[in-house]
Design a protein around this motif. Structure first.
Motif, short mmCIF file in Angstrom:
data_model
loop_
_atom_site.label_atom_id
_atom_site.label_comp_id
_atom_site.label_asym_id
_atom_site.label_seq_id
_atom_site.Cartn_x
_atom_site.Cartn_y
_atom_site.Cartn_z
N ALA A 42 22.59 2.76 32.50
CA ALA A 42 23.27 3.10 33.32
C ALA A 42 22.35 3.62 33.94
O ALA A 42 21.39 4.45 33.63
CB ALA A 42 24.60 3.16 33.46
N ARG A 43 22.47 3.89 35.66
CA ARG A 43 21.54 4.86 36.22
C ARG A 43 22.02 5.04 37.98
O ARG A 43 23.07 4.68 37.89
CB ARG A 43 20.10 4.13 36.72
N THR A 58 9.14 3.66 40.37
CA THR A 58 8.62 1.80 39.50
C THR A 58 9.22 2.26 38.01
O THR A 58 9.92 1.16 37.98
CB THR A 58 6.74 2.04 40.00
N MET A 59 9.39 3.21 37.53
CA MET A 59 9.01 3.20 36.15
C MET A 59 10.81 2.76 35.60
O MET A 59 11.45 1.91 35.28
CB MET A 59 8.91 4.84 35.53
N MET A 60 11.15 3.75 36.98
CA MET A 60 13.29 3.56 36.35
C MET A 60 12.93 2.50 37.38
O MET A 60 14.25 1.41 36.40
CB MET A 60 13.47 4.45 37.89
N ASN A 61 13.28 1.21 38.29
CA ASN A 61 13.07 0.05 38.74
C ASN A 61 13.64 -1.32 36.91
O ASN A 61 13.78 -2.28 36.82
CB ASN A 61 12.53 -0.43 39.33
N ILE A 71 17.72 9.95 30.64
CA ILE A 71 16.44 10.26 30.83
C ILE A 71 16.18 10.78 32.44
O ILE A 71 16.64 10.37 33.97
CB ILE A 71 15.61 8.94 31.08
N TRP A 72 15.46 12.06 33.02
CA TRP A 72 16.26 13.06 34.37
C TRP A 72 14.85 12.54 35.11
O TRP A 72 13.38 13.50 34.53
CB TRP A 72 16.69 13.97 33.99
N ILE A 73 14.79 11.91 36.31
CA ILE A 73 13.84 11.90 37.10
C ILE A 73 13.86 13.19 38.37
O ILE A 73 14.37 13.59 38.77
CB ILE A 73 13.19 10.05 37.65
N GLU A 74 12.80 13.78 38.06
CA GLU A 74 12.94 15.39 39.67
C GLU A 74 11.42 15.20 40.00
O GLU A 74 10.50 15.12 39.71
CB GLU A 74 13.91 15.80 39.35
N LEU A 113 18.54 9.76 35.63
CA LEU A 113 19.19 10.11 36.77
C LEU A 113 17.95 9.97 37.71
O LEU A 113 16.97 10.87 37.14
CB LEU A 113 19.72 11.23 36.27
N ASP A 114 18.27 9.61 39.02
CA ASP A 114 16.84 9.96 39.78
C ASP A 114 16.98 10.49 41.12
O ASP A 114 17.22 10.53 41.68
CB ASP A 114 16.88 8.22 40.53
#
Length: 335
Positions: free
Chosen positions: A166-167, A129-132, A291-294, A260-261
């Motif tokens: 960008a993502r 949700t944060m990424m979106n 910003i790296w989501i993992e 990066l998701d």
């Protein structure tokens, strides 16, 4: 009469022989066509027209030179905070509510330029949700999203990408029937100034833009390690290579922040290490903020400088990896 019977017999023999010859000719014709089809399927999977198009459109080998320099050029930008101390992206008290559910509940985030910032949390914590929200897919119910001094809340995804954010996606999003090079060229569409007339007439200006875009795309593919696969269809690439190609597509938009998701999901340990090296190169060589989501927490903590931890839509920790792993609430929620 004897001569009539002989004539009839001769005609019958001729007709029978002709019929047999025609049958054999048909069999031979079918065999030849079958061999041609096998040849095309095996050696020309895109068909004769596709082969000719690729042969005519394939850039010269010398356009692949200056790879990393071209990659750096592709993300060049000015007018942003100083890399040593400037805050590039801030999120203030972000709330994202779906009916009675608050997927984000008053989350703050501060990202400094030139850093690799991690975002972790269990499933359902609000990471995606944060990424979106950061990329305009969701408009926050309340709160602010400020990038380089400009508020992004309410802008479309295309407008946010044009401003430098960008993502990649949790599920790989590629054009499967297009080559790796063509996928990156899609990300470079904003660099073309020629209109429909210029494209249709193949004007000198369009040809110049096309050469420049191809050189830059090849440079980006070299940067992510896919230069040798530039003309391979994206759907034929191994999963790990598809992840790298998606990063190359994102870099083509000239971002200053790359999100990066879960790019390490499904990769082998060797591929994860190579990916981590690439992400470090994004920061060190391209001055890019990441910003790296993992979901794989231990993988992320080894390679980031600061970590935000979410749980049930709330921020429960924000600090260095060493600080985060000692936080009792983080241990209970994520570790």
């Amino acid at each position: 009469l004897p001569w009539a019977r002989a004539c009839s017999l001769g005609c019958a023999l001729v007709l029978a022989g002709g019929s047999l010859a025609l049958d054999q000719m048909t069999d031979w014709r079918l065999s030849i066509f079958g061999l041609m089809i096998l040849f095309v399927v095996y050696y020309l999977p895109d068909g004769i027209v596709g082969f000719v198009t690729q042969a005519l459109g394939r850039p010269r080998a010398d356009t692949a030179q200056n790879g990393r320099a071209q990659a750096a050029l592709a993300v060049e930008a000015d007018g942003l905070p100083d890399a040593s101390h400037g805050v590039l992206l801030t999120v203030g008290q972000a709330v994202m509510q779906f009916g009675g559910l608050k997927a984000l509940n008053g989350v703050d985030l501060e990202v400094r330029r030139g850093t690799i910032h991690g975002l972790i949390g269990p499933n359902g914590s609000g990471k995606s949700t944060m990424m979106n929200v950061l990329t305009g897919i969701y408009v926050p119910t309340s709160g602010s999203v400020v990038f380089a001094g400009r508020d992004l809340a309410g802008l479309t995804s295309a407008q946010i990408a044009a401003r430098g954010v960008a993502r990649t996606f949790q599920n790989v999003q590629l054009f499967g029937e297009m080559s790796a090079l063509e996928n990156v060229l899609v990300g470079l569409h904003h660099t073309f100034g020629s209109g429909l007339t210029g494209i249709a007439l193949r004007t000198p200006g369009w040809r110049r833009e096309e050469r420049q875009a191809r050189a830059r795309a090849l440079g980006l593919l070299e940067f992510v390690g896919l230069a040798s696969l530039a003309h391979e269809e994206a759907r034929n690439l191994p999963y790990g290579k598809q992840r790298l190609l998606e990063i190359g597509m994102a870099l083509a938009t000239r971002p200053r922040v790359l999100l990066l998701d879960e790019v390490a999901a499904g990769l082998t340990e060797a591929e994860v290490q190579a990916l981590a090296g690439l992400i470090s190169g994004l920061r060190d060589e391209l001055d890019l903020t990441v910003i790296w989501i993992e979901h794989a927490v231990t993988t992320l903590l080894r390679h980031v400088e600061r970590v935000l931890v979410l749980h049930q839509g709330r921020k429960i920790a924000d600090g260095s990896p060493a600080e985060v792993v000692r936080n009792a609430e983080v241990i209970e929620a994520s570790l």
